[in-house]
Design an enzyme around this catalytic site. Structure first.
Site, PDB file in Angstrom:
ATOM      1  N   ASP A   1      -6.157  -3.746 -10.910  1.00  0.00           N
ATOM      2  CA  ASP A   1      -5.574  -3.030 -12.053  1.00  0.00           C
ATOM      3  C   ASP A   1      -4.060  -3.198 -12.075  1.00  0.00           C
ATOM      4  O   ASP A   1      -3.382  -2.959 -11.076  1.00  0.00           O
ATOM      5  CB  ASP A   1      -5.921  -1.542 -11.975  1.00  0.00           C
ATOM      6  CG  ASP A   1      -7.406  -1.276 -12.142  1.00  0.00           C
ATOM      7  OD1 ASP A   1      -7.849  -1.147 -13.289  1.00  0.00           O
ATOM      8  OD2 ASP A   1      -8.108  -1.221 -11.117  1.00  0.00           O
TER       9      ASP A   1
ATOM     10  N   ASP B   1      -4.078  -7.273  -5.924  1.00  0.00           N
ATOM     11  CA  ASP B   1      -4.638  -6.039  -6.473  1.00  0.00           C
ATOM     12  C   ASP B   1      -5.333  -6.400  -7.784  1.00  0.00           C
ATOM     13  O   ASP B   1      -5.172  -7.516  -8.300  1.00  0.00           O
ATOM     14  CB  ASP B   1      -3.512  -5.026  -6.690  1.00  0.00           C
ATOM     15  CG  ASP B   1      -4.017  -3.651  -7.087  1.00  0.00           C
ATOM     16  OD1 ASP B   1      -5.218  -3.362  -6.893  1.00  0.00           O
ATOM     17  OD2 ASP B   1      -3.214  -2.856  -7.606  1.00  0.00           O
TER      18      ASP B   1
ATOM     19  N   ASP C   1       0.768  -4.013  -7.861  1.00  0.00           N
ATOM     20  CA  ASP C   1       1.665  -3.243  -8.722  1.00  0.00           C
ATOM     21  C   ASP C   1       1.791  -1.777  -8.326  1.00  0.00           C
ATOM     22  O   ASP C   1       2.630  -1.055  -8.868  1.00  0.00           O
ATOM     23  CB  ASP C   1       1.155  -3.285 -10.169  1.00  0.00           C
ATOM     24  CG  ASP C   1      -0.090  -2.420 -10.357  1.00  0.00           C
ATOM     25  OD1 ASP C   1      -1.066  -2.624  -9.600  1.00  0.00           O
ATOM     26  OD2 ASP C   1      -0.079  -1.536 -11.221  1.00  0.00           O
TER      27      ASP C   1
END
Length: 345
Positions: free
Chosen positions: A86, A84, A270
């Site tokens: 961000d 991922d 996350d």
């Protein structure tokens, strides 16, 4: 109004759960606000919400502590890296347009891609993620995997966009969201091309219910879309069966690793939307899912890293491990063949 009796994609765990009812019902708004609080640092204890696949309060080990176990499991296999953006390669910031990755992280990811196929899988627009990362040798899957493009090889590049028919209506929903949220201080609507994000990171908590109702009022008219929640964001996507897990499977298949025992996918993320990819790895029975979180959570991932700095440390160790492995292979080959050959850089 297109449809008053909508089907809402919602659950406290962030996983999809189809629940009939109105987007603007009191119960629905209350549930969303509870989720918004759960993703707030000031309510961090309530964020450890159980998923339906595993017992609650499971303590997952650090991927750094278990690094040797991970690499031992990958021996003889092709590692494929999925990450991922961000909160994984860059820190979470108040302004999504300022989510820049550090030069050190970019250099680390560049080295990583010299040894392993590497993909960035994000809810962001693919072009936006590329503008942050700026590494042409990577695979990029934007809009939660609905916009996939790979590096050009031999004049051809992977390009897959399963939701193109939704582009006109996505723009229509985007404009409607801009109108209803314009008077909510701190609310930001982001057009990710094949999906939309309504960020509430800078919205005061006493305005959350109002914002949730504004977003719901728009989606009442668009049953073609579903709403899920991520870290300080509402995610609005077409109802097609496509997500980050499907994107992972598509990329493996595109590179010839479908149903292959000789591949070891590692996915690092996350957010709640990354759970779809973690779940795919569990169902495959191979590879490793790594959740980036400062607190233990129930998750489909097998390991934890606390923050992007630990992600970078893990990636650097992976690069060093691969480099050392290649050197040992070259030295063994030279010894067996009795010849001198240059070591790999």
């Amino acid at each position: 109004m297109r449809n008053q009796n909508v089907v809402v994609s919602y659950s406290k765990s962030g996983m999809s759960m189809e629940v009939p009812g109105s987007y603007t019902s009191t119960a629905r708004i209350s549930g969303w606000v509870d989720n918004m609080r759960a993703s707030s640092p000031t309510h961090i204890k309530s964020h450890t919400l159980p998923l339906d696949h595993s017992p609650s309060n499971v303590q997952h080990p650090s991927a750094l502590d278990m690094f040797e176990q991970i690499t031992n499991s990958s021996k003889g296999k092709q590692i494929f890296m999925f990450m991922d953006y961000d909160g994984t390669l860059s820190p979470i910031v108040d302004d999504p347009d300022q989510a820049f990755m550090s030069d050190a992280m970019r250099a680390t990811v560049r080295k990583l891609a010299t040894y392993f196929p590497t993909a960035i899988v994000s809810g962001r627009c693919r072009d936006k993620v590329y503008s942050f990362v700026r590494l042409a040798e990577l695979y990029y899957a934007g809009s939660h995997g609905m916009d996939i493009k790979g590096p050009s090889k031999g004049g051809e590049a992977i390009l897959f966009q399963p939701a193109t028919q939704y582009l006109p209506i996505i723009d229509e929903v985007y404009k409607a969201l801009l109108v209803v949220t314009k008077d909510t201080p701190g609310a930001t609507v982001e057009n990710n091309k094949f999906c939309l994000s309504v960020h509430f990171r800078r919205v005061h908590e006493n305005k959350w219910a109002e914002l949730a109702k504004q977003v719901g009022s728009v989606l009442e008219a668009y049953p073609e879309f579903r709403l899920t929640q991520g870290r300080k964001v509402f995610e609005i996507r077409p109802t097609i069966k496509w997500d980050k897990g499907r994107a992972l499977e598509f990329l493996l298949e595109s590179l010839g690793y479908a149903n292959c025992a000789d591949v070891y996918p590692i996915y690092i993320g996350d957010d709640r939307t990354d759970e779809d990819a973690f779940k795919v790895l569990r169902e495959m029975g191979q590879g490793s899912g790594i959740l980036v979180s400062k607190i233990p959570k129930d998750t489909n991932a097998s390991y934890l890293l606390q923050e992007p700095s630990e992600v970078m440390a893990f990636l650097r160790r992976l690069v060093d491990w691969k480099r050392l492995s290649l050197r040992k292979q070259f030295m063994l080959k030279a010894r067996v063949e009795g010849i001198k050959i240059p070591l790999p850089i």
